[in-house]
Design a protein around this motif. Structure first.
Motif, PDB file in Angstrom:
ATOM      1  N   VAL A  21      18.631  21.678  32.178  1.00 16.08           N
ATOM      2  CA  VAL A  21      18.183  21.184  30.873  1.00 16.08           C
ATOM      3  C   VAL A  21      18.632  22.070  29.716  1.00 16.08           C
ATOM      4  O   VAL A  21      18.200  21.888  28.593  1.00 16.08           O
ATOM      5  CB  VAL A  21      16.649  21.017  30.851  1.00 16.08           C
ATOM      6  CG1 VAL A  21      16.239  19.847  31.737  1.00 16.08           C
ATOM      7  CG2 VAL A  21      15.945  22.284  31.289  1.00 16.08           C
ATOM      8  N   THR A  22      19.492  23.034  29.999  1.00 13.73           N
ATOM      9  CA  THR A  22      19.932  23.931  28.924  1.00 13.73           C
ATOM     10  C   THR A  22      21.388  24.340  29.127  1.00 13.73           C
ATOM     11  O   THR A  22      21.889  24.376  30.257  1.00 13.73           O
ATOM     12  CB  THR A  22      19.056  25.204  28.868  1.00 13.73           C
ATOM     13  OG1 THR A  22      19.578  26.083  27.861  1.00 13.73           O
ATOM     14  CG2 THR A  22      19.025  25.949  30.199  1.00 13.73           C
ATOM     15  N   SER A  23      22.036  24.691  28.010  1.00 13.94           N
ATOM     16  CA  SER A  23      23.380  25.269  28.116  1.00 13.94           C
ATOM     17  C   SER A  23      23.280  26.752  28.464  1.00 13.94           C
ATOM     18  O   SER A  23      24.270  27.386  28.810  1.00 13.94           O
ATOM     19  CB  SER A  23      24.135  25.105  26.795  1.00 13.94           C
ATOM     20  OG  SER A  23      23.516  25.869  25.778  1.00 13.94           O
ATOM     21  N   GLY A  24      22.083  27.314  28.341  1.00 15.80           N
ATOM     22  CA  GLY A  24      21.878  28.735  28.616  1.00 15.80           C
ATOM     23  C   GLY A  24      22.071  29.064  30.083  1.00 15.80           C
ATOM     24  O   GLY A  24      22.137  28.177  30.936  1.00 15.80           O
ATOM     25  N   GLU A  25      22.176  30.353  30.357  1.00 12.24           N
ATOM     26  CA  GLU A  25      22.456  30.823  31.717  1.00 12.24           C
ATOM     27  C   GLU A  25      21.394  31.826  32.153  1.00 12.24           C
ATOM     28  O   GLU A  25      21.026  32.716  31.386  1.00 12.24           O
ATOM     29  CB  GLU A  25      23.830  31.497  31.748  1.00 12.24           C
ATOM     30  CG  GLU A  25      24.983  30.557  31.402  1.00 12.24           C
ATOM     31  CD  GLU A  25      25.264  29.538  32.501  1.00 12.24           C
ATOM     32  OE1 GLU A  25      25.067  29.862  33.675  1.00 12.24           O
ATOM     33  OE2 GLU A  25      25.678  28.414  32.167  1.00 12.24           O
ATOM     34  N   VAL A  26      20.931  31.647  33.383  1.00 15.61           N
ATOM     35  CA  VAL A  26      19.945  32.572  33.944  1.00 15.61           C
ATOM     36  C   VAL A  26      20.539  33.218  35.187  1.00 15.61           C
ATOM     37  O   VAL A  26      21.150  32.532  36.020  1.00 15.61           O
ATOM     38  CB  VAL A  26      18.631  31.835  34.324  1.00 15.61           C
ATOM     39  CG1 VAL A  26      17.615  32.816  34.899  1.00 15.61           C
ATOM     40  CG2 VAL A  26      18.057  31.110  33.118  1.00 15.61           C
ATOM     41  N   ARG A 129      29.921  18.158  28.663  1.00 15.64           N
ATOM     42  CA  ARG A 129      30.664  19.311  28.139  1.00 15.64           C
ATOM     43  C   ARG A 129      30.113  20.637  28.661  1.00 15.64           C
ATOM     44  O   ARG A 129      30.714  21.685  28.484  1.00 15.64           O
ATOM     45  CB  ARG A 129      30.602  19.327  26.608  1.00 15.64           C
ATOM     46  CG  ARG A 129      31.484  18.287  25.939  1.00 15.64           C
ATOM     47  CD  ARG A 129      31.529  18.535  24.431  1.00 15.64           C
ATOM     48  NE  ARG A 129      30.208  18.338  23.813  1.00 15.64           N
ATOM     49  CZ  ARG A 129      29.590  19.241  23.060  1.00 15.64           C
ATOM     50  NH1 ARG A 129      30.131  20.409  22.838  1.00 15.64           N
ATOM     51  NH2 ARG A 129      28.414  18.980  22.521  1.00 15.64           N
ATOM     52  N   ASP A 130      28.909  20.579  29.247  1.00 12.83           N
ATOM     53  CA  ASP A 130      28.248  21.825  29.645  1.00 12.83           C
ATOM     54  C   ASP A 130      28.960  22.473  30.821  1.00 12.83           C
ATOM     55  O   ASP A 130      29.381  21.814  31.753  1.00 12.83           O
ATOM     56  CB  ASP A 130      26.790  21.545  30.024  1.00 12.83           C
ATOM     57  CG  ASP A 130      25.915  22.759  29.777  1.00 12.83           C
ATOM     58  OD1 ASP A 130      25.176  22.735  28.790  1.00 12.83           O
ATOM     59  OD2 ASP A 130      25.992  23.714  30.564  1.00 12.83           O
ATOM     60  N   ARG A 131      29.106  23.779  30.728  1.00  8.86           N
ATOM     61  CA  ARG A 131      29.754  24.514  31.814  1.00  8.86           C
ATOM     62  C   ARG A 131      28.757  25.495  32.417  1.00  8.86           C
ATOM     63  O   ARG A 131      27.905  26.021  31.716  1.00  8.86           O
ATOM     64  CB  ARG A 131      30.952  25.299  31.276  1.00  8.86           C
ATOM     65  CG  ARG A 131      32.134  24.429  30.878  1.00  8.86           C
ATOM     66  CD  ARG A 131      33.377  25.292  30.685  1.00  8.86           C
ATOM     67  NE  ARG A 131      33.126  26.405  29.775  1.00  8.86           N
ATOM     68  CZ  ARG A 131      33.255  27.686  30.094  1.00  8.86           C
ATOM     69  NH1 ARG A 131      33.638  28.065  31.282  1.00  8.86           N
ATOM     70  NH2 ARG A 131      33.019  28.630  29.196  1.00  8.86           N
ATOM     71  N   ASP A 132      28.932  25.735  33.716  1.00  7.48           N
ATOM     72  CA  ASP A 132      28.151  26.774  34.356  1.00  7.48           C
ATOM     73  C   ASP A 132      28.888  28.091  34.113  1.00  7.48           C
ATOM     74  O   ASP A 132      29.769  28.477  34.860  1.00  7.48           O
ATOM     75  CB  ASP A 132      28.010  26.478  35.854  1.00  7.48           C
ATOM     76  CG  ASP A 132      27.077  27.457  36.517  1.00  7.48           C
ATOM     77  OD1 ASP A 132      26.199  28.006  35.820  1.00  7.48           O
ATOM     78  OD2 ASP A 132      27.220  27.675  37.729  1.00  7.48           O
ATOM     79  N   GLU A 133      28.535  28.753  33.024  1.00  2.64           N
ATOM     80  CA  GLU A 133      29.298  29.923  32.592  1.00  2.64           C
ATOM     81  C   GLU A 133      29.085  31.146  33.486  1.00  2.64           C
ATOM     82  O   GLU A 133      29.949  32.020  33.555  1.00  2.64           O
ATOM     83  CB  GLU A 133      28.938  30.284  31.150  1.00  2.64           C
ATOM     84  CG  GLU A 133      29.355  29.237  30.129  1.00  2.64           C
ATOM     85  CD  GLU A 133      28.850  29.611  28.750  1.00  2.64           C
ATOM     86  OE1 GLU A 133      29.669  30.068  27.936  1.00  2.64           O
ATOM     87  OE2 GLU A 133      27.643  29.467  28.492  1.00  2.64           O
ATOM     88  N   LEU A 134      27.909  31.208  34.092  1.00  2.00           N
ATOM     89  CA  LEU A 134      27.605  32.340  34.968  1.00  2.00           C
ATOM     90  C   LEU A 134      27.056  31.809  36.291  1.00  2.00           C
ATOM     91  O   LEU A 134      26.205  30.928  36.304  1.00  2.00           O
ATOM     92  CB  LEU A 134      26.557  33.252  34.318  1.00  2.00           C
ATOM     93  CG  LEU A 134      26.927  33.901  32.982  1.00  2.00           C
ATOM     94  CD1 LEU A 134      25.692  34.529  32.353  1.00  2.00           C
ATOM     95  CD2 LEU A 134      28.010  34.938  33.173  1.00  2.00           C
TER      96      LEU A 134
HETATM   97 CA    CA Z   1      25.577  26.386  31.230  1.00  4.96          CA
END
Ligand code: CA
Ligand code: CA
Length: 141
Positions: A21-26, A129-134
């Motif tokens: 649900v977020t573009s953020g990465e945990v 467009r969202d990527r799994d950046e980490l």
């Molecule tokens: Ca992401």
């Protein structure tokens, strides 16, 4: 300290759910022992994992030293500006009793979910467009 595959899978599942649900990465980083200063160790791990390289500076790291019973949670500049120090303190205070009771997987599941909620509020998921950046994998060492 041995981490069971089942425990690791539960943490990865919590991260995946949060990032839905977020573009953020945990990320979650597990260590056996820490130097005595969990926040400093967390900052080192944060840099080593390249967590400062997300586009919106919205990575959050949970650092846990299993044998030293030390813990820190750290957010990059983008999310830190939005939530402020009180947010991290709140997560930490809620997790400490669980950690002290040895329920560290449950503590992380809770913390990751809370972090995901805050990220979703300020950094909604970008759809296709969202990527799994980490990576969502638990890192060790
Ligand atoms: Ca992401
Ligand atoms: Ca991720």
């Amino acid at each position: 300290m041995t981490v069971q595959p089942e425990q690791e899978q539960r943490i990865v599942a919590a991260i995946e759910a949060a990032e839905c649900v977020t573009s953020g990465e945990v990320r979650v980083h597990l260590n056996d022992r820490c130097s005595g200063d969990a926040l400093r160790d967390a900052q080192k791990a944060f840099t080593k994992l390249g967590m400062h390289r997300t586009a919106e500076r919205n990575g959050i790291l949970f650092y846990l030293a299993l044998e030293s019973h030390k813990f820190a949670v750290l957010g990059d500049a983008g999310i830190h500006t939005k939530v402020g120090q009180a947010f991290w303190d709140g997560i930490r205070d809620a997790m400490i009793p669980e950690l002290k009771a040895g329920r560290w997987v449950e503590a992380l599941e809770y913390g990751v979910a809370e972090a995901g909620r805050a990220l979703a509020e300020h950094f909604p998921h970008q759809g296709a467009r969202d990527r799994d950046e980490l990576s969502n994998e638990v890192s060790r060492g």
